[in-house]
Structures are given as C-alpha cells and as structure tokens.
Design an enzyme around this catalytic site. Structure first.
Site, PDB file in Angstrom:
ATOM      1  N   THR A 197       4.075   1.797  -1.046  1.00 53.69           N
ATOM      2  CA  THR A 197       3.182   1.388  -1.739  1.00 53.69           C
ATOM      3  C   THR A 197       1.856   2.140  -2.497  1.00 53.69           C
ATOM      4  O   THR A 197       1.614   2.592  -1.656  1.00 53.69           O
ATOM      5  CB  THR A 197       2.773  -0.278  -2.106  1.00 53.69           C
ATOM      6  OG1 THR A 197       2.902  -0.594  -3.643  1.00 53.69           O
ATOM      7  CG2 THR A 197       2.305  -0.621  -1.191  1.00 53.69           C
ATOM      8  N   ASN A 198       0.870   1.541  -3.331  1.00 50.66           N
ATOM      9  CA  ASN A 198      -0.249   1.875  -3.089  1.00 50.66           C
ATOM     10  C   ASN A 198      -1.721   0.938  -3.459  1.00 50.66           C
ATOM     11  O   ASN A 198      -0.714  -0.127  -3.520  1.00 50.66           O
ATOM     12  CB  ASN A 198       0.081   2.875  -4.367  1.00 50.66           C
ATOM     13  CG  ASN A 198       0.107   2.587  -5.568  1.00 50.66           C
ATOM     14  OD1 ASN A 198      -0.662   1.346  -6.022  1.00 50.66           O
ATOM     15  ND2 ASN A 198       1.624   2.826  -6.117  1.00 50.66           N
ATOM     16  N   LYS A 199      -2.729   1.671  -3.825  1.00 49.26           N
ATOM     17  CA  LYS A 199      -4.303   0.533  -3.709  1.00 49.26           C
ATOM     18  C   LYS A 199      -4.184  -0.018  -5.186  1.00 49.26           C
ATOM     19  O   LYS A 199      -4.639  -0.946  -6.001  1.00 49.26           O
ATOM     20  CB  LYS A 199      -5.240   1.549  -3.212  1.00 49.26           C
ATOM     21  CG  LYS A 199      -5.185   1.242  -1.984  1.00 49.26           C
ATOM     22  CD  LYS A 199      -6.536   1.042  -1.543  1.00 49.26           C
ATOM     23  CE  LYS A 199      -7.786   2.496  -2.430  1.00 49.26           C
ATOM     24  NZ  LYS A 199      -8.809   2.611  -1.119  1.00 49.26           N
ATOM     25  N   SER A 200      -3.012  -0.185  -6.124  1.00 46.07           N
ATOM     26  CA  SER A 200      -3.144  -0.455  -7.652  1.00 46.07           C
ATOM     27  C   SER A 200      -3.472  -1.399  -7.670  1.00 46.07           C
ATOM     28  O   SER A 200      -1.857  -2.368  -7.343  1.00 46.07           O
ATOM     29  CB  SER A 200      -1.825   0.863  -8.688  1.00 46.07           C
ATOM     30  OG  SER A 200      -2.289  -1.046  -9.710  1.00 46.07           O
TER      31      SER A 200
ATOM     32  N   ALA B  98       0.645   2.259 -11.638  1.00 45.46           N
ATOM     33  CA  ALA B  98       0.279   3.391 -11.053  1.00 45.46           C
ATOM     34  C   ALA B  98       1.891   3.592 -10.269  1.00 45.46           C
ATOM     35  O   ALA B  98       2.339   3.065  -8.633  1.00 45.46           O
ATOM     36  CB  ALA B  98      -0.605   2.981  -9.802  1.00 45.46           C
TER      37      ALA B  98
END
Ligand code: CTP
Length: 216
Positions: free
Chosen positions: A21-24, A88
């Site tokens: 996943t990512n930091k959004s 994102a």
C-alpha cells in the site's frame, strides 16, 4: 451536479494476509467530498481503506484494490457530471497471488509486479466519460510541467498538483499547497488546510462546467 470522487490508497495483495500500500490518508478526497455536499452537490465517494469518518450526506463505496476501484468507477461513471480522482492508486501489483500464506523458506523473497490499470487514464478513452474531469498529480520535481503532461495525456479539464518532496504538505498531513493546471493557464493556491483547498477546488466546478458547455 453529481460528482464521483476517488480517494485513499489501494491495497494490492501479496498473499491472503499481506499487501502493498502507500501513505495516502484519504484526507484530500474526503475533504472534497464534504465540501461538495456543503455546496449542494450529490457525491459518490469511492474509497480505498482509510481511518477517516465518512462525511455526512455522501454515498460511500468502499474498495480495496486498484482493480476493484477501476470496476467501481467503470460501473458508476455513466451517471456522473464530474469526477475528481484523488486516490493514490497503486501503479503496480503482485502477479500470481498465492492462495495460501507465503512461508519464510528462503533467505530472500522476490515479488514480481505488474502494472495496474490507469483509472484516470481510462475515463475518456475506455469509459467514454464526457463530464468534468479533475486529476491529481503528486510530483517531486518539475511539478507544473509533469502536471501539464498528465492533463494533456489523460484529457483532464484540470490537474491539481503538489510537491510531495516537501514534508509539510501533501501526503498524510492536514495541509496542502497546490497549483491548479488548466489547459490555458495555471493558478496557485497558497498553503492551507486541505479542507480549505477542497472548497477552493469545488468552487471552480461551475465555471469549468460553463467553459465545457460553451465549447460544445
Ligand atoms: N490514477 C488512477 N489510476 C491509477 C494511477 C493513478 O486513477 N492506476 C490517478 C490518480 O488518482 C491521480 C492521477 O492518476 O489523479 C495521477 O497519478 P500518477 O500515478 O501520479 O500519474 P501517472 O500518470 O501514473 O504518472 P507517474 O506515476 O509516472 O508520475
């Protein structure tokens, strides 16, 4: 107006218990959804997993992966006047997700990733969407020229761009400082709470709508 908003990160499965996943945080998209409802619009928020409260008055469609978000947007876009793509979305996902949890048998583990489908890039060319289309661009350098490239390639009416190399704005924080890239010019919005930036963007929808109607 009926507005579709994508928000948050996506989760791409590695195996049944792990994901990329990512930091959004989803804050920009949720703020836009709340601002749009406040201005009297009808909003469908299609969101990846976040810890945020769903804004009052918003229709909410939760998704996990880029593929699920793509399908949700494809199913819903026909009835929309505008779409704001803040999510994102993961650009790559693991190929061949195993049915069972991966065991730690080797000293190294190599994951092979494949490209996900570009939702924003499919809006005109695949989904045939003709409404107002707003994309987001997160860049670390040459922000305006990369954003203008995305505007043209993905046939957006506006791209909201910010510099993600800065720690004080953008990803996972409450404030943002953005430029609004239009086909004919660029506007700068000063650093402010994402809730304020969201209202500024929503306020611009009627004039984008008028411009589009005049060009038809
Ligand atoms: N986006 C999308 N679907 C994807 C990837 C991105 O809808 N699979 C949308 C985002 O919601 C955002 C915009 O596209 O509105 C910009 O995404 P970005 O990943 O920065 O653009 P790319 O064209 O993929 O370029 P690059 O990653 O090379 O900067």
């Amino acid at each position: 107006m009926r507005i579709l908003i994508t928000a948050g990160p996506t989760r791409e499965a590695i195996d049944p218990v792990r994901y990329i996943t990512n930091k959004s945080s989803g804050k920009m998209g949720y703020s836009l959804a709340a601002a749009a409802v406040h201005e009297g619009h009808k909003v469908l928020l299609i969101s990846g997993p976040t810890s945020l409260e769903i804004p009052n008055g918003v229709d909410y469609l939760p998704v996990e992966s880029a593929e699920e978000m793509y399908e949700a947007v494809q199913n819903q876009i026909g009835r929309m006047d505008a779409a704001i793509m803040t999510a994102a979305v993961a650009d790559y996902k693991p190929i061949n997700v195993p049915e069972h949890k991966i065991k730690k048998t080797g000293d190294t583990l190599t994951l092979t990733l494949e490209k996900t489908k570009d939702i924003l890039g499919s809006m005109r060319s695949v989904f045939g969407f003709e409404g107002i289309l707003i994309g987001f661009a997160a860049e670390t350098n040459d922000v305006e020229s990369y954003a203008r490239g995305k505007l043209e390639k993905k046939q957006c009416d506006m791209v909201v761009a910010n510099d993600v190399s800065r720690k004080d704005i953008g990803f996972d924080v409450a404030e943002n400082e953005v430029i609004l890239v239009y086909p004919t010019h660029t506007d700068h919005l000063e650093k402010a709470a994402k809730t304020h930036i969201a209202h500024e963007i929503i306020k611009r929808l009627p004039s984008l709508h008028r411009q589009k109607s005049n060009n038809l």
